[in-house]
Design an enzyme around this catalytic site. Structure first.
Site, PDB file in Angstrom:
ATOM      1  N   GLU A  61      -3.087  15.975 -16.507  1.00 11.29           N
ATOM      2  CA  GLU A  61      -4.322  16.068 -15.714  1.00 11.29           C
ATOM      3  C   GLU A  61      -4.846  17.499 -15.710  1.00 11.29           C
ATOM      4  O   GLU A  61      -6.057  17.729 -15.849  1.00 11.29           O
ATOM      5  CB  GLU A  61      -4.043  15.597 -14.283  1.00 11.29           C
ATOM      6  CG  GLU A  61      -5.241  15.673 -13.359  1.00 11.29           C
ATOM      7  CD  GLU A  61      -4.862  15.408 -11.914  1.00 11.29           C
ATOM      8  OE1 GLU A  61      -5.601  15.869 -11.016  1.00 11.29           O
ATOM      9  OE2 GLU A  61      -3.826  14.763 -11.679  1.00 11.29           O
ATOM     10  N   ASP A  65      -8.358  18.433 -17.507  1.00  8.37           N
ATOM     11  CA  ASP A  65      -9.430  19.025 -16.702  1.00  8.37           C
ATOM     12  C   ASP A  65     -10.071  20.195 -17.434  1.00  8.37           C
ATOM     13  O   ASP A  65     -11.302  20.322 -17.479  1.00  8.37           O
ATOM     14  CB  ASP A  65      -8.847  19.474 -15.358  1.00  8.37           C
ATOM     15  CG  ASP A  65      -9.878  20.137 -14.479  1.00  8.37           C
ATOM     16  OD1 ASP A  65     -10.986  19.586 -14.345  1.00  8.37           O
ATOM     17  OD2 ASP A  65      -9.596  21.220 -13.931  1.00  8.37           O
ATOM     18  N   ASN A 130      -8.247  11.086 -11.674  1.00  6.50           N
ATOM     19  CA  ASN A 130      -7.137  11.910 -12.156  1.00  6.50           C
ATOM     20  C   ASN A 130      -6.575  11.359 -13.458  1.00  6.50           C
ATOM     21  O   ASN A 130      -6.222  12.110 -14.379  1.00  6.50           O
ATOM     22  CB  ASN A 130      -6.037  11.965 -11.096  1.00  6.50           C
ATOM     23  CG  ASN A 130      -6.495  12.699  -9.844  1.00  6.50           C
ATOM     24  OD1 ASN A 130      -7.476  13.428  -9.869  1.00  6.50           O
ATOM     25  ND2 ASN A 130      -5.783  12.492  -8.745  1.00  6.50           N
ATOM     26  N   GLU A 133      -8.804  12.280 -16.439  1.00  2.08           N
ATOM     27  CA  GLU A 133      -8.545  13.639 -16.922  1.00  2.08           C
ATOM     28  C   GLU A 133      -7.251  13.698 -17.722  1.00  2.08           C
ATOM     29  O   GLU A 133      -7.177  14.364 -18.773  1.00  2.08           O
ATOM     30  CB  GLU A 133      -8.489  14.617 -15.754  1.00  2.08           C
ATOM     31  CG  GLU A 133      -9.829  14.890 -15.114  1.00  2.08           C
ATOM     32  CD  GLU A 133      -9.745  15.916 -14.004  1.00  2.08           C
ATOM     33  OE1 GLU A 133     -10.756  16.593 -13.751  1.00  2.08           O
ATOM     34  OE2 GLU A 133      -8.667  16.042 -13.396  1.00  2.08           O
TER      35      GLU A 133
END
Length: 342
Positions: A61, A65, A130, A133
């Site tokens: 994650e 991101d 989440n 990502e």
């Protein structure tokens, strides 16, 4: 063809075969290293470990991101050639924010593939975002940056997001409400109504917007930001759809500003007070007697030189229009002398 591909990859389990098929529907290609994608879909609540290291999607994650920010920034930069940095940053943030990623994960079917313990994650409104990502991080490790760019450009922006429309859409409801209140000089507060925990022990917040003392929208969520955003959104809907509410807001504002403009106290006088002078009783008595004597003397003067209400009626007998002769004057003088002698 799919069966030949599955045979070539040598899938050990039927569930893994189903995962390949589901990922192909989402990504538009088959993974090379399925391990990355399994990890991307594993929530931390599973609590599995491998060689002492936790198995969950938190690290992916983090990576996803950063890659997602770069990819979306690249696309936005090329799409809006004449826009300034502030506009580009705002547009990118609308695409990569959790609310948008949650919706994308739901539409793509990513949320349904996430493995959780099923007890403490039912409330997690960011679970899908989440995982999105983390999946982006898995694509980067499995196929590189160009694959991430193609997935975002050809799959997401083509089928799910209108880039021009989202660029001019306001999604920060709290910011929008505060901006409106400042322009109209309306007082807005966010009041914390309740802060407790759910059955799983996760904190929960409930906020209410108060405009000019009037209660407005109420929002609850698992973060202060989430609950305030919802409360602001509901308040904006009230202001737009209920004319009587906005009328009440501006009426309350008028009363508040009127009270603020009124003086807190009357304007002080400029005359000096002489209450610092102490009067002695004896002097006060003397002053009183003197005043009474003055009044008595005044009455005596009035009795001497004037008539009071108790005087006789005014006598007109001495008034005559005939002029007095010499004989009359002498007679009057003799009569007056005769009275004095007597």
């Amino acid at each position: 063809m799919l069966n030949n591909l599955i045979y070539r990859i040598k899938l050990p389990f039927l569930k893994e075969k189903e995962l390949y098929s589901a990922l192909y529907d989402i990504l538009g290609f088959y993974p090379k290293n399925i391990h990355y994608y399994k990890l991307a879909l594993m929530h931390k609540s599973i609590m599995k470990r491998e060689k002492g290291k936790p198995l969950n999607n938190e690290r992916l994650e983090f990576l996803g991101d950063a890659v997602l920010d770069a990819v979306v920034g690249d696309i936005v930069y090329r799409h809006f050639e004449k826009k300034r940095e502030g506009f580009l940053t705002n547009t990118r943030s609308k695409i990569v924010q959790r609310e948008t990623l949650n919706k994308l994960a739901q539409e793509l079917g990513i949320t349904q593939l996430v493995l959780t313990s099923g007890s403490n994650t039912s409330h997690n409104s960011y679970l899908g975002g989440n995982a999105f990502e983390a999946l982006f991080g898995a694509i980067y490790l499995d196929r590189g940056y160009d694959a991430c760019m193609r997935f975002m450009d050809k799959r997401i922006l083509t089928q799910y997001i209108n880039l021009d429309k989202v660029a001019y859409k306001e999604v920060n409801f709290k910011s929008k409400l505060i901006e409106w209140s400042q322009k109209n000089r309306v007082k807005v507060d966010f009041k914390l109504l309740e802060q407790d925990k759910d059955k799983g022990g996760s904190p929960k917040f409930t906020y209410q917007v108060v405009i000019e003392g009037l209660e407005a929208g109420v929002g609850s969520g698992y973060s202060k930001k989430e609950s305030q955003q919802l409360a602001a959104k509901l308040t904006l809907e009230q202001l737009r759809k209920k004319p009587q509410f906005i009328d009440a807001v501006f009426a309350a504002k008028a009363n508040r500003t009127k009270m603020e403009e009124m003086p807190v106290q009357t304007v002080p006088e400029t005359e000096q007070s002489d209450d610092f002078i102490i009067l002695h009783p004896q002097k006060e008595q003397t002053q009183t007697i003197s005043t009474e004597n003055s009044q008595t003397a005044s009455q005596k003067v009035d009795e001497t030189v004037g008539h009071t209400e108790e005087d006789d009626e005014f006598d007109l007998s001495d008034i005559t229009t005939r002029p007095a002769s010499r004989e009359d004057i002498i007679a009057a003088a003799e009569e007056a002398a005769f009275k004095e002698d007597n």
